[in-house]
Design an enzyme around this catalytic site. Structure first.
Site, PDB file in Angstrom:
ATOM      1  CG  HIS A 107      21.194  26.523 110.970  1.00  0.00           C
ATOM      2  ND1 HIS A 107      21.821  26.726 112.193  1.00  0.00           N
ATOM      3  CD2 HIS A 107      21.920  25.567 110.346  1.00  0.00           C
ATOM      4  CE1 HIS A 107      22.867  25.921 112.286  1.00  0.00           C
ATOM      5  NE2 HIS A 107      22.961  25.213 111.174  1.00  0.00           N
ATOM      6  CG  ASN A 108      21.038  29.108 115.282  1.00  0.00           C
ATOM      7  OD1 ASN A 108      21.569  28.801 114.216  1.00  0.00           O
ATOM      8  ND2 ASN A 108      21.631  29.889 116.157  1.00  0.00           N
ATOM      9  CB  VAL A 162      35.951  33.367 118.998  1.00  0.00           C
ATOM     10  CG1 VAL A 162      36.842  33.019 120.168  1.00  0.00           C
ATOM     11  CG2 VAL A 162      34.527  33.612 119.435  1.00  0.00           C
ATOM     12  CB  ALA A 173      23.285  39.989 118.030  1.00  0.00           C
ATOM     13  CD  GLU A 178      22.803  24.596 116.541  1.00  0.00           C
ATOM     14  OE1 GLU A 178      23.059  25.186 115.470  1.00  0.00           O
ATOM     15  OE2 GLU A 178      23.242  24.988 117.629  1.00  0.00           O
ATOM     16  CB  SER A 207      25.753  28.056 110.910  1.00  0.00           C
ATOM     17  OG  SER A 207      25.776  26.984 111.836  1.00  0.00           O
ATOM     18  N   GLY A 255      34.966  36.909 114.498  1.00  0.00           N
ATOM     19  CA  GLY A 255      35.516  37.873 113.545  1.00  0.00           C
ATOM     20  C   GLY A 255      36.971  37.578 113.215  1.00  0.00           C
ATOM     21  CE  LYS A 277      23.752  30.614 112.475  1.00  0.00           C
ATOM     22  NZ  LYS A 277      23.858  31.229 113.727  1.00  0.00           N
TER      23      LYS A 277
END
Ligand code: NBP
Length: 472
Positions: free
Chosen positions: A185-186, A12, A76, A189, A128, A14, A182
Site C-alpha cells: 500500500h505504501n 499520535v 517499529a 502511495e 493506514s 496510539g 500495508k
C-alpha cells in the site's frame, strides 16, 4: 470493569486509536512507557468514552478481559521487540498481541512464529490513514490466525472507515500478510504521489500554468475518475499561499522529498520476489535523486533544453497520461501482493484488499472500487490491465500518454513515472522482446544456455569452438 481491548504506546497514532475505540463505546485500557502521556490522554479526552489508565505493564494486563487483546503502537523495530518481550510473559495462551506499527513483514513472521510457540496470537496489522485516520476511521489490514480475527475482527471493523456500508478492515491472511499488504500500500502511495508530482511539473513547466491554475485543474480532475484523497490534497496545497512571502506555498518548500522506508522495503521485496514494480521503484528513486543535493549541484550545468521551452499541452491529455500510468502502478502493486501471497502461502484475496483501501487510507479513491470489481470478475487475472474497463481506458488514453511522454523528453522535464509506466505497458504488448539478444549474450560470455522458439530443450552454442550448437 475490564477493558475489551488495550492500547500501549500513546504517541499520535496510539492515542487516536484508543480514542477511536472509546468513542465507539469500547472500554479501552491505555498504557505508555512514560506515564505522563497516559495521564494526559485521560485528562484531555476522558469524556469521550471509558478509558482504564494503567501505570504498569502488570496493571495494564490485569485490566483486560480474557482472551486479552493488546494493541502495540510503538516505534517499529527494536522498540516493538522490547514491548513484546515485556508483555508476552504476562499473557496466557489464547491472548492476542496486535502490532499496529509499520513493521517489516519479515519481522512480523518471526514474531508470530515465536509467540505461537507460547500459545499467543500475534496479529501484525497494517493501519493506514495517519493520525486523522486512526481517530476517525483508518483502513486496517490485520494478518495472523483466523481464530484471532474472529475475536478481533468485529472490534477492528467497528473503528475502521466505512465505504458503501462495508468496513475498511478485513482479515488479510496468516502471519506477515497484513504488514506485507500495508507495505505494498505504501509503495503504491509513493508511485501515486510521484505521478501526481509529474503531472504538476508538466502543467507548470511544459504548459506554463501557475500553481493556482493547476490547483483548479486538479480540482476538476477530482470530480472525475481520478477522484481521490491525494488529488484533493494536491489541489489544496497548490492553492495555498505562503503567509510570510505571499508566494505559492509549493515554491517555498525545499524540493527534497524524504522517506521513512516502506517504499524502499516494497522495492527490495519486489526484487527478491522477481516482480516488476517499476512505478514504485521509480518513485523511490525520484525521491532519492531529489535528496542528492551534491549530484544535483554538479548536474545543474549539464546541457539540455532550457526551462523556457514550452509546449501546447492540454490538461486533458495530462489527465489521460496520469490515469494510464496510475493503472500501471496499481496493477504492478497488486501483482506484488499476488506474488507475496504465493511465496508465503497467504491466500490473499486481491479484491478484498482493494475493497478495504477504498476508504481510510492515503490512497483511498473511487478508482479502488474499479479494482475490486476487476478482481471480482476475474480473481485469477494475471494483470489488471486486461480488465475491460482498464484496457479500454488505456486504449483511449494512449495517444495522449505517448504524446506527453515524448513532449516531456523533448522539453527535458523528467517523467520517470509516466515514462516507465509506458515502457512497461509496451513491454507487455510486445510480440518479441530483445530479451532474446540478452539471453544470447549470456550464453556467449557465460555459457548460460538458451531455449529455442522452434524446439524443446536447453541449448548452448560453443562460441569458441566452431559455433556448434549442443543440447545441454
Ligand atoms: P512513534 O513511532 O513516534 O513511537 C512513539 C511511541 O513509542 C511512544 O509511545 C514511545 O513511548 C514508544 N516507545 C519507544 Br519510541 N521506544 C519504546 C520502548 N523501548 N518501550 C516502550 N515504548 C517505547 O509513534 P507514532 O507516530 O504514533 O507511530 C506508532 C506506530 O504506528 C509506528 O510503528 C509507526 O510507524 C506507525 N504508523 C504511524 C503513522 C503515522 O502517520 N504517524 C501511520 C501509520 C502507522 P514514550 O512516550 O515513553 O517515549
Amino acid at each position: 470493569e475490564k477493558a475489551v481491548i488495550g492500547v500501549t504506546g500513546l504517541a499520535v497514532m496510539g492515542r487516536n486509536l484508543a480514542r477511536n475505540f472509546a468513542r465507539r463505546g469500547h472500554t479501552v485500557a491505555v498504557h505508555n512507557r512514560t506515564f505522563a502521556k497516559t495521564k494526559a490522554l485521560v485528562e484531555e479526552f476522558g469524556d469521550e468514552g471509558t478509558f482504564l489508565p494503567a501505570e504498569s505493564a502488570e496493571q495494564f494486563v490485569a485490566s483486560l478481559e480474557r482472551p486479552r487483546r493488546l494493541v502495540i503502537m510503538v516505534k517499529a523495530g527494536a522498540p516493538t521487540d522490547a514491548v513484546i518481550d515485556e508483555f508476552a510473559p504476562l499473557l496466557e495462551p489464547g491472548d492476542m498481541i496486535v502490532d499496529g506499527g509499520n513493521a517489516h513483514f519479515a519481522d512480523t513472521r518471526r514474531r508470530e512464529a515465536a509467540l505461537r510457540e507460547r500459545g499467543l496470537h500475534f496479529v501484525g496489522t497494517g493501519i493506514s490513514g495517519g493520525e486523522e485516520g486512526a481517530l476517525n476511521g483508518p483502513s486496517i489490514m490485520p494478518g495472523g490466525s483466523k481464530e484471532s480475527y474472529a475475536a478481533l475482527g468485529p472490534l477492528l471493523e467497528s473503528i475502521a472507515a466505512v465505504v458503501d456500508g462495508t468496513p475498511c478492515a478485513a482479515h488479510i491472511g496468516p502471519d506477515g500478510a497484513g504488514h506485507f499488504v500495508k507495505m505494498v500500500h505504501n509503495g503504491i502511495e509513493y508511485a501515486d504521489m510521484q505521478l501526481i508530482a509529474e503531472a504538476y511539473d508538466l502543467l507548470r513547466n511544459a504548459a506554463g500554468l501557475e500553481p493556482a491554475e493547476i490547483a483548479e485543474v486538479f480540482r476538476s480532475w477530482n470530480t472525475g475518475r481520478l477522484d481521490s484523497y491525494l488529488i484533493e490534497i494536491t489541489a489544496d496545497l497548490l492553492a495555498h499561499t505562503d503567509a510570510k512571502t505571499g508566494r505559492p506555498f509549493v515554491d517555498v518548500i525545499l524540493d527534497q522529498a524524504e522517506q521513512k522506508g516502506t517504499g524502499r522495503w516494497t522495492v527490495q521485496t519486489a526484487l527478491d520476489l522477481g516482480t516488476p514494480v517499476s512505478g514504485i521503484a521509480e518513485a523511490v528513486f525520484a525521491r532519492s535523486v531529489s535528496g542528492h543535493a551534491d549530484l544535483r549541484a554538479a548536474g545543474r550545468t549539464l546541457p539540455g533544453p532550457g526551462r523556457s521551452a514550452k509546449a501546447d499541452l492540454s490538461p486533458d491529455d495530462v489527465e489521460k497520461a496520469l490515469y494510464a500510468s496510475k493503472i500501471i502502478a496499481y496493477a504492478q502493486g497488486f501483482n506484488q501482493i499476488q506474488a507475496g501471497s504465493q511465496e508465503y502461502g497467504w491466500g490473499i484475496d486481491l479484491g478484498t484488499t482493494a475493497t478495504i483501501w477504498r476508504g481510510g487510507c492515503i490512497i483511498r479513491a473511487k478508482f479502488l472500487d474499479r479494482i475490486r470489481a476487476a478482481y471480482e470478475a476475474d480473481p485469477g487475472t494475471p494483470t489488471l490491465l486486461t480488465d475491460d474497463h482498464f484496457a479500454e481506458a488505456i486504449g483511449e488514453a494512449q495517444d495522449a500518454w505517448r504524446n506527453i511522454v515524448a513532449t516531456s523528453a523533448r522539453l527535458g522535464v523528467p517523467t520517470p513515472g509516466f515514462s516507465s509506466a509506458l515502457a512497461y505497458y509496451d513491454a507487455l504488448r510486445a510480440e518479441r522482446l530483445p530479451a532474446a539478444l540478452t539471453q544470447a549474450q549470456r550464453d556467449f560470455f557465460g555459457a548460460h544456455t538458451y531455449r529455442r522458439v522452434d524446439r524443446d530443450g536447453v541449448f548452448h552454442t560453443r562460441w569458441e569452438a566452431g559455433r556448434v550448437e549442443v543440447e545441454s
